[in-house]
Write an enzyme that holds these catalytic residues in place. Sequence first.
Site, mmCIF file in Angstrom:
data_model
loop_
_atom_site.group_PDB
_atom_site.id
_atom_site.type_symbol
_atom_site.label_atom_id
_atom_site.label_comp_id
_atom_site.label_asym_id
_atom_site.label_seq_id
_atom_site.Cartn_x
_atom_site.Cartn_y
_atom_site.Cartn_z
ATOM 1 N N CYS A 21 0.842 -1.201 0.000
ATOM 2 C CA CYS A 21 0.000 0.000 0.000
ATOM 3 C C CYS A 21 0.877 1.251 0.000
ATOM 4 O O CYS A 21 0.570 2.237 -0.677
ATOM 5 C CB CYS A 21 -0.911 0.012 1.226
ATOM 6 S SG CYS A 21 -1.905 -1.486 1.409
ATOM 7 N N GLU A 79 5.816 8.179 4.789
ATOM 8 C CA GLU A 79 5.900 7.242 3.645
ATOM 9 C C GLU A 79 7.350 6.916 3.299
ATOM 10 O O GLU A 79 7.684 6.713 2.132
ATOM 11 C CB GLU A 79 5.225 7.819 2.398
ATOM 12 C CG GLU A 79 3.881 8.459 2.623
ATOM 13 C CD GLU A 79 2.777 7.458 2.773
ATOM 14 O OE1 GLU A 79 3.068 6.244 2.733
ATOM 15 O OE2 GLU A 79 1.633 7.889 2.949
HETATM 16 P P1 TGC Z 1 12.186 -6.396 4.305
HETATM 17 O O1 TGC Z 1 12.711 -7.575 5.068
HETATM 18 O O2 TGC Z 1 13.021 -5.802 3.230
HETATM 19 O O3 TGC Z 1 10.773 -6.758 3.700
HETATM 20 C C1 TGC Z 1 9.759 -7.363 4.491
HETATM 21 C C2 TGC Z 1 8.747 -7.906 3.520
HETATM 22 O O4 TGC Z 1 8.130 -6.816 2.834
HETATM 23 C C3 TGC Z 1 8.404 -6.951 1.418
HETATM 24 N N1 TGC Z 1 8.648 -5.596 0.919
HETATM 25 C C4 TGC Z 1 7.853 -4.991 0.049
HETATM 26 N N2 TGC Z 1 6.745 -5.414 -0.578
HETATM 27 C C5 TGC Z 1 6.156 -4.557 -1.405
HETATM 28 N N3 TGC Z 1 6.632 -3.315 -1.637
HETATM 29 C C6 TGC Z 1 7.738 -2.860 -1.024
HETATM 30 N N4 TGC Z 1 8.169 -1.623 -1.260
HETATM 31 C C7 TGC Z 1 8.402 -3.711 -0.136
HETATM 32 N N5 TGC Z 1 9.499 -3.589 0.638
HETATM 33 C C8 TGC Z 1 9.640 -4.760 1.269
HETATM 34 C C9 TGC Z 1 9.591 -7.850 1.314
HETATM 35 O O5 TGC Z 1 9.629 -8.486 0.048
HETATM 36 C C10 TGC Z 1 9.321 -8.795 2.447
HETATM 37 O O6 TGC Z 1 8.305 -9.671 2.025
HETATM 38 P P2 TGC Z 1 8.311 -11.214 2.486
HETATM 39 O O7 TGC Z 1 7.068 -11.777 1.890
HETATM 40 O O8 TGC Z 1 9.591 -11.809 1.943
HETATM 41 O O9 TGC Z 1 8.307 -11.195 3.985
HETATM 42 O O10 TGC Z 1 11.774 -5.328 5.371
HETATM 43 P P3 TGC Z 1 12.687 -4.396 6.177
HETATM 44 O O11 TGC Z 1 12.031 -4.172 7.484
HETATM 45 O O12 TGC Z 1 14.118 -4.872 6.174
HETATM 46 O O13 TGC Z 1 12.604 -3.060 5.302
HETATM 47 C C11 TGC Z 1 13.411 -2.030 5.627
HETATM 48 C C12 TGC Z 1 12.774 -0.739 5.120
HETATM 49 C C13 TGC Z 1 13.517 0.402 5.783
HETATM 50 C C14 TGC Z 1 12.933 -0.654 3.600
HETATM 51 C C15 TGC Z 1 11.286 -0.686 5.473
HETATM 52 O O14 TGC Z 1 11.118 -0.947 6.812
HETATM 53 C C16 TGC Z 1 10.665 0.657 5.148
HETATM 54 O O15 TGC Z 1 10.252 0.937 4.015
HETATM 55 N N6 TGC Z 1 10.520 1.548 6.162
HETATM 56 C C17 TGC Z 1 9.825 2.778 6.005
HETATM 57 C C18 TGC Z 1 8.491 2.642 6.629
HETATM 58 C C19 TGC Z 1 7.527 3.687 6.155
HETATM 59 O O16 TGC Z 1 7.509 4.110 5.022
HETATM 60 N N7 TGC Z 1 6.636 4.077 7.035
HETATM 61 C C20 TGC Z 1 5.605 4.957 6.658
HETATM 62 C C21 TGC Z 1 4.478 4.722 7.572
HETATM 63 S S1 TGC Z 1 2.891 4.923 6.928
HETATM 64 C C22 TGC Z 1 2.782 6.530 6.758
HETATM 65 O O17 TGC Z 1 3.697 7.276 6.825
HETATM 66 C C23 TGC Z 1 1.443 6.960 6.504
HETATM 67 S S2 TGC Z 1 1.406 8.598 6.625
HETATM 68 C C24 TGC Z 1 -0.086 8.920 6.034
HETATM 69 C C25 TGC Z 1 -0.942 9.249 7.177
HETATM 70 O O18 TGC Z 1 -1.491 8.357 7.838
HETATM 71 O O19 TGC Z 1 -1.119 10.483 7.389
#
Ligand code: TGC
Length: 391
Positions: free
Chosen positions: A244, A369
């Site tokens: 998402c 995000e």
């Molecule tokens: P990682 O081990 O790399 O991946 C875990 C699982 O997720 C899959 N995956 C993805 N799938 C789809 N799209 C992507 N972009 C994906 N990135 C990873 C991956 O394939 C794996 O799947 P599976 O089936 O093998 O388990 O996860 P990680 O924890 O090592 O990732 C590190 C990192 C830093 C990239 C990740 O944690 C990250 O992107 N962090 C940022 C979090 C973020 O963006 N937070 C935003 C929160 S929501 C928000 O801000 C809403 S604001 C809107 C509001 O409510 O006002």
Amino acid sequence: MSDSTTNTSDVLALDSLLTADELALRERVRDFTAQRIRPNIARWYEDAHFPRAIAPELGELGVLGMHLEGYGCPGRTAVEYGLAAMELEASDSGIRTFVSVQGSLAMTAIHKWGSEAQKEQWLPRMAAGELIGCFALTEPTAGSDPSSMTTFARQTTDGWVLDGAKRWIGLASIADVMVVWANTEDGIRGFLVPAGTSGVTATPIEPKLSMRASIQCDVTFDGVRLGTDAILPGASGLRGPFSCLNEARYGIAWGAMGAARDSYEAALEYAGNRLQFGRPLAGYQLTQEKLVNMLVEIQKGTMLALHLGRLKDAGHLEPQQISLGKLNNVREAIKIAREARTILGGNGVTLDYSPLRHANNLESVRTYEGTDEVHTLILGQHITGIGAFRG
Ligand code: TGC
């Protein structure tokens, strides 16, 4: 700025890359913002007010869940969705954020991972803007690393019991349904929590210096009892919420260029009218350099967003490409908004002009995000093959 033949700021004639349908959609959203958002946004921002009443109007405009098919959703292309995000954010990031949280996050989660009954129950009325959704992933101590979330859903004989806390959740205090991501014995799962469920509290975070025409909340879940049908059956693990986030991050790559364009246009107009030392500011070399530097980055960023959109519509868009777009376009948009403010001089710190409002909003946009740092490391991992997120 509707016709690239008369628009001197569209130096690259990027409008010529858009179809008639895309141009028409952009024009409709631009007209909407001109009538409904722009005359009011300074007051909403000053009063820290999100105008709930515009939700059905945005539904009628067809921008809520606009990239989704079926269940009353408009089923528009990724490029059309991007163009709408650009126009909405040219009016204010808070308004684009509403559309992103509703469509890209909450509705996408239900559409992608929900049961047939969940989709039928929520999506048509969310697309119409009658019901509002939110997306609860981030926690007080789990922002960039959602895998460390502590919100937990314990399975019982007749459903689930949810305990924990979320932070920075857009729209939570006015949401009719929350998409809540929680740990379980089987890893991270998504749950639908309707408004009024006992044990849920949502409190707006105030006062804010950014995104003032929008609501972000602290949310607590205290022994919240949910039925077995509350779980999103299709989502298991972080892939659920991250899929998402891809949608929302994509929209931001476009939206940020809207805020940048509006800042540039405000500065260009002001520089043409304001006399200093007896002639318009626009006639000074230093001002022209600032305006040209802004325009170069807006044209490059818009072309980048369009390229991402065409890739997405072709089914080829990869997460690291979205990271490049979000990182670059938000970073450049903040610089542009701040530079535009300098052309406005002291008047630029009032709400009569948009650049500083955009710059302040973009501080949130560069943080949510995925921060600049997270997107840098996603790209770093992609090019080196080495993940540098964890020690
Ligand atoms: P990682 O081990 O790399 O991946 C875990 C699982 O997720 C899959 N995956 C993805 N799938 C789809 N799209 C992507 N972009 C994906 N990135 C990873 C991956 O394939 C794996 O799947 P599976 O089936 O093998 O388990 O996860 P990680 O924890 O090592 O990732 C590190 C990192 C830093 C990239 C990740 O944690 C990250 O992107 N962090 C940022 C979090 C973020 O963006 N937070 C935003 C929160 S929501 C928000 O801000 C809403 S604001 C809107 C509001 O409510 O006002």
